[in-house]
Design a protein around this motif. Structure first.
Motif, PDB file in Angstrom:
ATOM      1  N   GLU A 274      -9.366  -6.895  12.907  1.00  0.00           N
ATOM      2  CA  GLU A 274      -8.323  -8.205  12.329  1.00  0.00           C
ATOM      3  C   GLU A 274      -8.712  -8.683  11.027  1.00  0.00           C
ATOM      4  O   GLU A 274      -7.996  -8.946  10.120  1.00  0.00           O
ATOM      5  CB  GLU A 274      -8.683  -9.400  13.405  1.00  0.00           C
ATOM      6  N   LEU A 326      -6.237  -7.668   7.718  1.00  0.00           N
ATOM      7  CA  LEU A 326      -6.340  -6.149   7.491  1.00  0.00           C
ATOM      8  C   LEU A 326      -4.827  -5.727   7.726  1.00  0.00           C
ATOM      9  O   LEU A 326      -4.536  -4.387   7.718  1.00  0.00           O
ATOM     10  CB  LEU A 326      -7.187  -5.628   8.211  1.00  0.00           C
ATOM     11  N   SER A 327      -4.002  -6.699   8.343  1.00  0.00           N
ATOM     12  CA  SER A 327      -2.450  -6.196   8.971  1.00  0.00           C
ATOM     13  C   SER A 327      -1.645  -6.915   7.976  1.00  0.00           C
ATOM     14  O   SER A 327      -1.623  -7.894   7.798  1.00  0.00           O
ATOM     15  CB  SER A 327      -2.306  -6.370  10.421  1.00  0.00           C
ATOM     16  N   GLU A 587       1.238  -0.642   3.653  1.00  0.00           N
ATOM     17  CA  GLU A 587       0.290   0.212   4.156  1.00  0.00           C
ATOM     18  C   GLU A 587      -0.062   1.200   3.138  1.00  0.00           C
ATOM     19  O   GLU A 587      -0.966   2.175   3.678  1.00  0.00           O
ATOM     20  CB  GLU A 587       0.963   0.582   5.670  1.00  0.00           C
ATOM     21  N   GLN A 650      -4.703 -10.528   0.524  1.00  0.00           N
ATOM     22  CA  GLN A 650      -4.793 -10.376   1.975  1.00  0.00           C
ATOM     23  C   GLN A 650      -5.325 -11.552   2.644  1.00  0.00           C
ATOM     24  O   GLN A 650      -5.259 -11.493   3.790  1.00  0.00           O
ATOM     25  CB  GLN A 650      -5.771  -9.228   2.009  1.00  0.00           C
ATOM     26  N   LEU A 664      -2.864  -2.053   1.486  1.00  0.00           N
ATOM     27  CA  LEU A 664      -3.860  -2.663   2.192  1.00  0.00           C
ATOM     28  C   LEU A 664      -5.303  -2.173   1.878  1.00  0.00           C
ATOM     29  O   LEU A 664      -5.297  -0.812   1.809  1.00  0.00           O
ATOM     30  CB  LEU A 664      -3.488  -2.576   3.563  1.00  0.00           C
ATOM     31  N   ASP A 666      -9.384  -1.974   3.211  1.00  0.00           N
ATOM     32  CA  ASP A 666      -9.935  -2.285   4.224  1.00  0.00           C
ATOM     33  C   ASP A 666     -11.230  -3.005   4.098  1.00  0.00           C
ATOM     34  O   ASP A 666     -11.761  -3.854   4.878  1.00  0.00           O
ATOM     35  CB  ASP A 666     -10.179  -0.831   5.442  1.00  0.00           C
TER      36      ASP A 666
END
Length: 872
Positions: A274, A326-327, A587, A650, A664, A666
């Motif tokens: 998450e 992260l989404s 993405e 983010q 995105l 990570d």
């Protein structure tokens, strides 16, 4: 520990024996022992406290035994002293008198009434209202062939309670990143834990008995706390090691007499997918929540972005900046909410007005539920909850999906807020000692007792007037104190007029105090009514607190929503004030920042020297930006700027740029600056290599890597080789988006050798007198670091600068002999190779410099270094 006691218990007085019995049960705590109006400490505790809080160390006569070291402070000042002790990492046990000394038969009964540790405190004198105070537990165990660590942490003041299972080797990084005030481990693991955290200031390691780390027992403790038959409803049933750590925390709270924990109503698993994981070095290098200079808030990203209105939002925005999402979907929802609050100024203003009147609901609830509160705080608590209907209405009318969802989560607790308003007098003080804080009309019985007391007091004034007339003493007064009750005071000049039936109570220097039958009668009525009134008032207040505690879950949900609304509004305020833009999120793996700015540096620079914006582009052709250029030209700022813009995007914030499209990320990895860890025996270069190795072992193709001056901590040849090899590995194997700032101009050769590597440089303008740093990052490479010019700007003596330029000129011409310094005789002229035999000259002549590649040159130079060192 109790320390040296000067003999067995029988040699001590009854009170000291009582002290020693309590101390035996709490050997690891500083024991504050209530004696009259003071908290006293004895033996080693006294020596410790005397030094820790700078109070006088005295000695207590102990009959036949040796005198006992003693130190103490007034009980009314105890909160400040306890705060000092806890901030220094001590655990404190408070032992109070639990019966009236006047009614005690023999030694006054005393009991432990509170225990305060760095991880368990509710005091505003210790806590930072904009930062969580975590108590953490770690349980090491085996799962299959893997050794894992179950970790759990709680903030007892906000009831945030989470758990996870992580690889055992990641435990140190996890704890350092969380930075709890206290870490609980098995006693057998304590020494290892302390060694693991050596150099991490401010984390107290507490060892507990090993049996507390049993899996079955931990499960029973958790089920008892949450009053469930299983833990499936919390989603933690499969987290064995984490459950053990969570159970240890609850057992520790019970051991430290933290009763009334019903306000802790939920526990959740940390979801690794998450939030973005930010390691300690990245948090430090990007200065997210504190400055690298002094560890303070000044100069940090948090200082710039935090425009929250209350402590709830202040703590949450700190967590948001350390846990970027992260989404894409939830990130876009935050951005849309911020956009609406940015454009709808009236709505934003209305939110701000309501949010600024909200107190710290979470911490107030914890103090209320544990009966550590005062009436004034409960009154403010009710007023804070009364803002919920207005906030709910504003959020529900929004066009933002997130704001509407937050509005739906808010619960109007009208019964609770009405109850607080009816119960607590709006003019109540901070103290409960003298009563008067329960509102008139709330309890008929209380009103009746107050009326009796009030009527009786009126009668006392009548008695005073009657006795003045009877005796002819106009200065006669009816007064009261807690020791002697009500009395008549007559000055010595009027003692000859005192009637015979006056009964003497006390003799003073300038007066005598008496009582009479009528005064005794009304004193009994008043004291009985007041005593009963105070007791009833306390009971009513306690019942109100318990009613609030029963609504803990709803209050905590409201507090969470209010905190989120406050953070979103804070983002909007910052975006408007600083001119931030709404970033795009997708993405993909591209990253486009147009005219990006460093969010902190641009606030620190003066209008006469404004921040210079820069673009940053990653796409299929550009995966690694190799940035060369001089010191002070802005390379490091450019790296940090890119990382902070991605992090802000983010985290749901607008960003300092004209436009930004973020694929995105990570994880963000950084290797910036030089530091050592001498406490653990790690040099500057070893720390650099540890951090670099962590990046190479953990980064993925979706990561953002920021590398500044890799390899500078060792020799030129070693450092350049490492930097070259790392670049190859990242570009060819990891394929992460990478900004690589370096003084090794030879790395510019990689653009021709590795796909995705592109050269950029920090531009300068050279004049006859100086160098001007433009702080603009442009396409292409450079081969000059202008280090001598930077040394001149730093104030180095002119003769050193001139000499450095002479040496540099000689080296750039590949001259073997460097010009001698003016103060050196010609016979002592420096010759870089004067100790090398003729074979070195032959080796130099054999090298075809023009046909060498950079990597071949490195190999040849390495051979020559061997000649210089006498190794070949």
């Amino acid at each position: 520990m109790a320390g040296k006691k000067g003999g067995g218990k029988k040699e001590h007085s009854p009170m000291m024996r009582q002290y020693l019995e309590v101390k035996e049960r709490y050997p690891d705590y500083l024991l504050l022992f209530r004696v009259g109006d003071f908290y006293e400490t004895f033996f080693d505790d006294a020596c410790t406290i005397s030094t820790a809080v700078n109070i006088v160390l005295t000695r207590r006569s102990n009959g036949s035994a040796a005198d006992v070291p003693m130190a103490g402070f007034p009980h009314h000042a105890s909160e400040g002293y306890i705060a000092k002790l806890v901030r220094k990492g001590f655990k404190v046990a408070v032992c109070d008198q639990v019966e009236d000394p006047a009614l005690a038969k023999g030694i006054v009964r005393r009991e432990i009434t509170d225990i305060v540790t760095p991880g368990i405190t509710y005091s505003d004198s210790i806590l930072d209202d904009r930062q969580n105070n975590y108590l953490c537990a770690a349980a090491l165990m085996k799962e299959g062939r893997q050794r894992v660590a179950g970790v759990a942490y709680i903030d007892v003041t906000t009831a945030e309670f989470r758990l996870a299972t992580i690889p055992a080797e990641s435990l140190a990084d996890f704890v350092r990143s969380l930075h709890p005030s206290e870490l609980l481990v098995a006693q057998s693991e304590k020494a290892d834990a302390e060694a693991m955290l050596k150099g991490s200031a401010g984390i107290l390691v507490t060892g507990l008995e090993d049996w507390m780390f049993g899996e079955e027992h931990a499960g029973e403790v958790l089920q008892r706390q949450f009053r469930t038959h299983s833990l499936k409803g919390f989603g933690i049933e499969g987290n064995r090691a984490g459950r053990v750590a969570a159970g240890v925390i609850l057992q520790y709270l019970e051991e430290t007499r933290q009763g009334r924990l019903q306000y802790i109503t939920r526990i959740a698993e940390m979801q690794g997918g998450e939030y973005m994981t930010l390691d300690l070095q990245t948090k430090r290098n990007l200065e997210i929540i504190s400055s690298m200079q002094d560890g303070s808030l000044n100069g940090s990203l948090l200082q710039v972005i935090d425009r929250t209105s209350n402590p709830l939002g202040g703590r949450l925005i700190r967590r948001w900046l350390q846990r970027p999402l992260l989404s894409a979907a939830p990130i876009r929802m935050r951005h849309d909410a911020v956009e609406e609050l940015l454009l709808e100024r009236r709505r934003r203003g209305a939110f701000g007005e309501l949010l600024s009147s909200v107190g710290d609901l979470e911490r107030s609830l914890a103090r209320i539920a544990t009966l550590r509160t005062v009436p004034r705080e409960v009154l403010q608590f009710g007023r804070s909850l009364s803002t919920v209907p207005g906030l709910k209405s504003l959020a529900s009318e929004s066009s933002s999906e997130l704001l509407r969802a937050l509005g739906r989560r808010l619960r109007e607790l009208g019964t609770l807020t009405d109850g607080v308003e009816r119960a607590i007098d709006p003019e109540c003080g901070a103290s409960m000692r003298d009563g008067g804080y329960v509102r008139e009309g709330y309890s008929p019985e209380l009103d009746e007792l107050r009326a009796i007391s009030s009527t009786a007091k009126d009668r006392l004034m009548e008695i005073q007037q009657e006795e003045r007339q009877r005796t002819g003493i106009s200065s006669l007064k009816v007064q009261f104190n807690r020791v002697f009750g009500y009395y008549i005071e007559i000055s010595r000049a009027n003692l000859d007029r005192v009637p015979d039936f006056y009964e003497k109570k006390q003799t003073l220097v300038n007066a005598e105090r008496y009582t009479i039958p009528a005064l005794k009668e009304y004193e009994e009525k008043i004291l009985h009514a007041e005593e009963k009134s105070l007791r009833l008032e306390s009971e009513l207040f306690g019942e109100l607190c318990r009613m609030i505690a029963r609504e803990a879950s709803a209050v905590q949900e409201n507090a969470a929503v209010i905190a989120e609304l406050d953070c979103l509004r804070s983002y909007a305020v910052a975006a408007e004030e600083y001119g931030y833009c709404k970033p795009g999120i997708d993405e993909g793996r591209d990253l486009r920042i147009t005219a990006g700015r460093h969010p902190v540096l641009e606030r620190l620079l003066s209008p006469e020297d404004p921040f210079v914006s820069n673009d940053c582009l990653f796409d299929e052709q550009q995966r690694m930006l190799m940035i060369t250029g001089p010191n002070m030209a802005g390379k490091s700022s450019y790296l940090r700027q890119a990382g902070l813009i991605v992090l802000l995007a983010q985290a749901g914030s607008f960003v300092p740029a004209e436009s930004a499209e973020i694929g995105l990320v990570d994880r963000i990895f950084t290797r910036v600056g030089a530091s050592d860890n001498l406490a653990s025996g790690e040099s500057t270069f070893l720390v650099e290599m540890n951090e670099a190795a962590s990046i190479l072992n953990n980064a993925t193709g979706r990561s953002l890597i920021l590398l500044d001056e890799i390899g500078r901590g060792t020799s030129t040849f070693d450092g350049m080789s490492i930097a070259w090899a790392m670049s190859e590995y990242i570009a060819g194997t990891i394929k992460a988006r990478t900004l690589f700032a370096t003084h090794y101009h030879e790395l510019a050769e990689l653009e021709e050798r590795l796909p995705g590597v592109v050269n950029y440089n920090a531009t300068v303008i050279e004049t006859a007198q100086s160098v001007i740093f433009l702080r603009k990052i442009v396409r292409g490479s450079t081969d000059n670091s202008y280090g001598i010019e930077v040394a001149r700007m730093a104030g180095m003596p002119p003769e050193v600068i001139d000499r450095a330029r002479q040496i540099m000129a000689g080296l750039e011409k590949h001259d073997v002999a460097v010009p001698a310094a003016p103060a050196v005789r010609e016979s002592m002229q420096i010759n870089l190779f004067d100790a090398v035999e003729s074979r070195l000259q032959k080796a130099l002549q054999a090298i075809d410099v023009d046909r060498l590649t950079p990597i071949d040159a490195l190999l040849e130079l390495k051979k020559l270094q061997g000649y210089l060192d006498g190794r070949s």
